[in-house]
Scaffold this motif. Sequence first.
Motif, PDB file in Angstrom:
ATOM      1  N   LEU A   6     -18.193   2.145   8.122  1.00 12.84           N
ATOM      2  CA  LEU A   6     -16.983   1.467   7.671  1.00 12.84           C
ATOM      3  C   LEU A   6     -16.502   0.384   8.625  1.00 12.84           C
ATOM      4  N   LEU A  65      -9.203   5.405   7.836  1.00 15.00           N
ATOM      5  CA  LEU A  65      -9.857   5.795   6.585  1.00 15.00           C
ATOM      6  C   LEU A  65     -10.639   7.092   6.744  1.00 15.00           C
ATOM      7  N   ALA A 115     -14.055  -2.935   7.838  1.00 16.92           N
ATOM      8  CA  ALA A 115     -12.619  -2.720   7.990  1.00 16.92           C
ATOM      9  C   ALA A 115     -12.104  -2.950   9.401  1.00 16.92           C
ATOM     10  N   PRO A 171      -8.203   7.093  -7.563  1.00 12.59           N
ATOM     11  CA  PRO A 171      -8.526   5.662  -7.530  1.00 12.59           C
ATOM     12  C   PRO A 171      -7.920   4.894  -8.694  1.00 12.59           C
ATOM     13  N   SER A 211       0.841  -1.199   0.000  1.00 11.33           N
ATOM     14  CA  SER A 211       0.000   0.000   0.000  1.00 11.33           C
ATOM     15  C   SER A 211       0.872   1.242   0.000  1.00 11.33           C
ATOM     16  N   ASN A 219      -9.467  11.490  -4.043  1.00  6.50           N
ATOM     17  CA  ASN A 219      -8.806  10.207  -4.226  1.00  6.50           C
ATOM     18  C   ASN A 219      -8.193  10.195  -5.624  1.00  6.50           C
ATOM     19  N   THR A 268     -12.192  -0.164  -6.489  1.00  6.32           N
ATOM     20  CA  THR A 268     -13.177  -1.124  -5.993  1.00  6.32           C
ATOM     21  C   THR A 268     -13.717  -0.753  -4.619  1.00  6.32           C
ATOM     22  N   ASN A 269     -13.051   0.159  -3.907  1.00  4.06           N
ATOM     23  CA  ASN A 269     -13.588   0.585  -2.609  1.00  4.06           C
ATOM     24  C   ASN A 269     -14.971   1.216  -2.760  1.00  4.06           C
ATOM     25  N   THR A 270     -15.254   1.774  -3.925  1.00  2.00           N
ATOM     26  CA  THR A 270     -16.549   2.416  -4.128  1.00  2.00           C
ATOM     27  C   THR A 270     -17.681   1.400  -4.229  1.00  2.00           C
ATOM     28  N   LEU A 329     -18.560  -0.291  -1.914  1.00  3.52           N
ATOM     29  CA  LEU A 329     -19.293  -0.118  -0.659  1.00  3.52           C
ATOM     30  C   LEU A 329     -20.513   0.781  -0.843  1.00  3.52           C
ATOM     31  N   SER A 356      -5.571   4.332  -3.306  1.00  7.07           N
ATOM     32  CA  SER A 356      -6.977   3.966  -3.131  1.00  7.07           C
ATOM     33  C   SER A 356      -7.465   3.095  -4.288  1.00  7.07           C
TER      34      SER A 356
END
Length: 278
Positions: free
Chosen positions: A225, A237, A229, A162, A95, A160, A136-138, A140, A133
């Motif tokens: 979150l 985050l 997480a 992304p 990361s 971000n 794929t976090n979106t 959520l 970032s």
Amino acid sequence: MTILVTGARGRVSAAVLRELVQRGESVRAAGREPAAAGLPDGVQSVRLALADPDGFAAALDGVRKVFLYAEPTGIDAFLDAARGAGVEHVVLLSSLAAGEPDPESNAIGAFHVAAEQALIASGLAWTILRPGSFATNTLLWAPSIREAGVVPSAFPNTHNSPIHEQDIATVAVQSLLDAAHHGAVHALTGPESLTEHEMVDLLAEAVGRPIRIQQATPEEELARLTPFAGPEVAKVLVDYRAGYDGVPAEVHDGVREVTGRPALPFARWAADHAADFR
């Protein structure tokens, strides 16, 4: 030569597996439930958890290269077993947080630094990928978009950059197949800094219907979150998003440097995943 790809159910690993198969490589998919990953035809699968050494021998048999998700728990024993099995090179998915000035001051940075340090000390050839970032976090946001056409956000103007999982996968595959990447650390982001407002607008365009931001509080954001997480990472985050509220995110050109093409924009990711939000 067989390439072991861990985290088989993850979207990055799935893309790595597909690209390796397309290139004619022999691959083995590993994870806690690899058979549930919807693997490409002809891909071997094996159960592997770094905390369970009993699975190491079967996973590593005949393997010379490994794509490894960062997981400090059990990593030293796994790397010892990999070296003993004849593995020559490991590509680690880390990361950008590991490259911050004080990475061990937060849960995300400390987690990835521990995995990186273990790999560097292992005696194996290594390549480290540090994406920012994930686009794929979106995902959520997908349930609230499907149900009500809204995205709850405490920080709609946070930035971000992304990155598409396919870009991470392509860099990983190139790193696995080209010894020129031994000892390299690749910082990876998407090609542009976007606010959450801008990302939501691009999703709306891809999905073909309006999506609006629903203002939330930081406390509500933290509560949303935490189930995904855990409390420590969720706090990091939320703090990150507060810190980048109105502040452009860093953009790295690592994808172009490795692949020779620019990183895929978020608009492309939104189009590729529009069905997830409908």
